[in-house]
Design an enzyme around this catalytic site. Structure first.
Site, short mmCIF file in Angstrom:
data_model
loop_
_atom_site.label_atom_id
_atom_site.label_comp_id
_atom_site.label_asym_id
_atom_site.label_seq_id
_atom_site.Cartn_x
_atom_site.Cartn_y
_atom_site.Cartn_z
N HIS A 5 32.15 36.16 38.28
CA HIS A 5 31.37 36.16 37.04
C HIS A 5 30.99 34.72 36.64
O HIS A 5 29.88 34.45 36.19
CB HIS A 5 32.18 36.76 35.89
CG HIS A 5 32.64 38.16 36.11
ND1 HIS A 5 33.95 38.50 36.33
CD2 HIS A 5 31.95 39.34 36.14
CE1 HIS A 5 34.07 39.80 36.47
NE2 HIS A 5 32.87 40.35 36.37
N ASP A 44 27.63 43.60 44.42
CA ASP A 44 27.13 44.93 44.08
C ASP A 44 25.66 45.01 44.50
O ASP A 44 24.76 45.07 43.66
CB ASP A 44 27.31 45.19 42.58
CG ASP A 44 28.76 45.08 42.16
OD1 ASP A 44 29.53 45.98 42.50
OD2 ASP A 44 29.13 44.07 41.54
P1 AMP Z 1 31.25 43.61 36.67
O1 AMP Z 1 31.97 42.97 35.52
O2 AMP Z 1 32.14 44.06 37.75
O3 AMP Z 1 30.26 44.67 36.21
O4 AMP Z 1 30.36 42.47 37.31
C1 AMP Z 1 29.43 41.75 36.54
C2 AMP Z 1 28.54 40.97 37.46
O5 AMP Z 1 29.31 40.07 38.24
C3 AMP Z 1 27.78 41.86 38.45
O6 AMP Z 1 26.47 41.36 38.61
C4 AMP Z 1 28.58 41.71 39.70
O7 AMP Z 1 27.83 41.92 40.87
C5 AMP Z 1 29.01 40.27 39.59
N1 AMP Z 1 30.17 40.03 40.44
C6 AMP Z 1 31.34 40.72 40.45
N2 AMP Z 1 32.15 40.26 41.42
C7 AMP Z 1 31.47 39.27 42.05
C8 AMP Z 1 31.75 38.41 43.15
N3 AMP Z 1 32.92 38.47 43.81
N4 AMP Z 1 30.81 37.53 43.53
C9 AMP Z 1 29.61 37.45 42.88
N5 AMP Z 1 29.29 38.23 41.84
C10 AMP Z 1 30.20 39.12 41.43
#
Ligand code: AMP
Length: 281
Positions: free
Chosen positions: A37, A150
C-alpha cells in the site's frame, strides 16, 4: 494529515483542493497497511499535489462465506503509517456512511470477470466496481493507483474508467514482495509458520513458468500443469486455479502471444493467496 469520516466533508475538501489548483492522487485500500500500500502512496506522491487514501473494508465485495468479519483491521497503526508515508487525507467512512440504504442502481461487471478470482468469487467485482464508482465520485482524483498484485482488479477498473468516462488516469503499480518473494498481503498474517515458509513457492512456480516461456515452450497446458505440480509438491496449500490469459482482456490463448498473465490462487488453512506475473512474448 486529515482524517475524514463523512462523505459531505470529503466532497467539500476535495472541492477546496481543486479550487486551489491541486491535482489529487488516490489510493483506495481496505487498510491493515503494508509496504505494498505504501508503495502506491509513494507513486502517488511523485505526480500529484495531494494524496488521498481511503480505508474501507467494503462488505459488497465479500461473499457470504468469505472473511469480511475476520478481515484484519488496525486503524491506529494505519494512521501512523499513512502519516509517515505522506498521505494528506485518509477517507475512513463506516459502512452506514457508504451504504445508508440498499442501492437503487447497481453496477454489474460483464467482461473480464468470468475467469480467475471472479469465477470463484461470484459478485466480488460487482462489489469492487460499485464501491469504486462511489469513491471515484467522492474523491474526484486525477490519478488512481492500484497494485498489480490484484491484476484482475486492475483490468476491471480499466473497463470501469473507460466505459463510464471517469477523467482519471489508472496507474498500475508492480507487486511489492517480501525478501523471499512472497507477495505482500494483509492476509499473510493468517498463515501458520509452516504455511508462511511454504508460501514463497507460489512466486517460484510462476518464475519457473516464465523461464519456460522464455525458453520457447509453446504448450500453455504443460506450463500450467508444471505450476500446479510445483505448488502441490512444495506446499500444503490447495490450488484454486492456475490460468494463463491475454492481459488486460483476460481472454483464453491457444499459444503464448502478446501480453499475457499467469495467475494463481492457492487456499491455505485460513488464507487464500493470489499471485501473478504479466509478461510480453
Ligand atoms: P487492499 O487493501 O488489499 O484492497 O489493497 C489496496 C491496494 O493495494 C490494491 O490496489 C492492491 O492491489 C494494492 N496492493 C496490495 N498488496 C500489494 C502488493 N503486495 N504490491 C502492490 N500493491 C499491492
Amino acid at each position: 494529515m486529515e482524517i475524514i469520516r463523512s462523505i459531505k466533508q470529503m466532497q467539500q475538501l476535495m472541492k477546496q483542493f481543486r479550487s486551489e489548483g491541486n491535482t489529487i492522487g488516490y489510493v483506495p485500500t481496505m487498510g491493515f497497511l503494508h509496504e505494498g500500500h505504501l508503495t502506491l502512496v509513494n507513486e502517488a506522491r511523485k505526480n500529484n499535489d495531494k494524496v488521498v487514501m481511503s480505508i474501507f473494508v467494503n462488505p459488497l465485495q465479500f461473499g457470504p462465506n468469505e472473511d469480511f468479519d475476520l478481515y484484519p483491521r488496525d486503524f491506529a497503526r494505519d494512521e501512523q503509517l499513512a502519516n509517515k508515508a505522506g498521505v494528506d487525507v485518509i477517507f475512513y467512512p463506516d459502512v452506514k456512511e457508504m451504504y445508508p440504504k440498499e442501492l437503487s442502481v447497481t453496477v454489474k461487471v460483464k467482461d473480464r470477470v468470468n475467469v480467475l478470482c471472479g469465477k470463484s468469487r461470484k459478485g466480488h467485482f460487482d462489489g469492487v466496481a460499485t464501491v469504486l464508482m462511489k469513491l471515484f465520485n467522492i474523491v474526484t482524483p486525477d490519478r488512481a493507483y492500484f497494485g498489480m498484485k490484484d491484476a484482475q482488479q486492475v483490468a476491471v477498473v480499466d473497463g470501469l474508467i473507460h466505459d463510464y468516462n471517469f477523467p482519471i488516469e489508472l496507474v498500475p503499480v508492480p507487486t511489492v514482495r517480501e525478501a523471499d518473494g512472497l507477495a505482500k498481503s494483509s492476509r499473510n498474517v493468517y498463515l501458520s509458520n509452516k504455511e508462511r515458509n511454504e508460501a514463497p513457492e507460489l512466486y517460484k512456480s510462476l518464475q519457473k513458468a516464465v523461464q519456460k516461456l522464455n525458453a520457447n515452450e509453446r504448450d500453455l497446458g504443460k506450463i500450467k500443469n508444471g505450476i500446479q505440480a510445483h505448488i502441490e509438491e512444495k506446499t500444503s496449500g490447495i490450488v484454486d486455479y492456475v490460468e494463463i490469459y491475454s492481459y488486460p482482456q483476460l481472454l483464453p490463448l491457444m499459444e503464448p502471444k502478446g501480453k499475457m498473465i499467469i495467475a494463481i490462487a492457492v487456499k491455505f488453512s485460513k488464507a487464500r493467496l493470489i499471485d501473478n506475473i504479466t509478461i510480453e512474448i
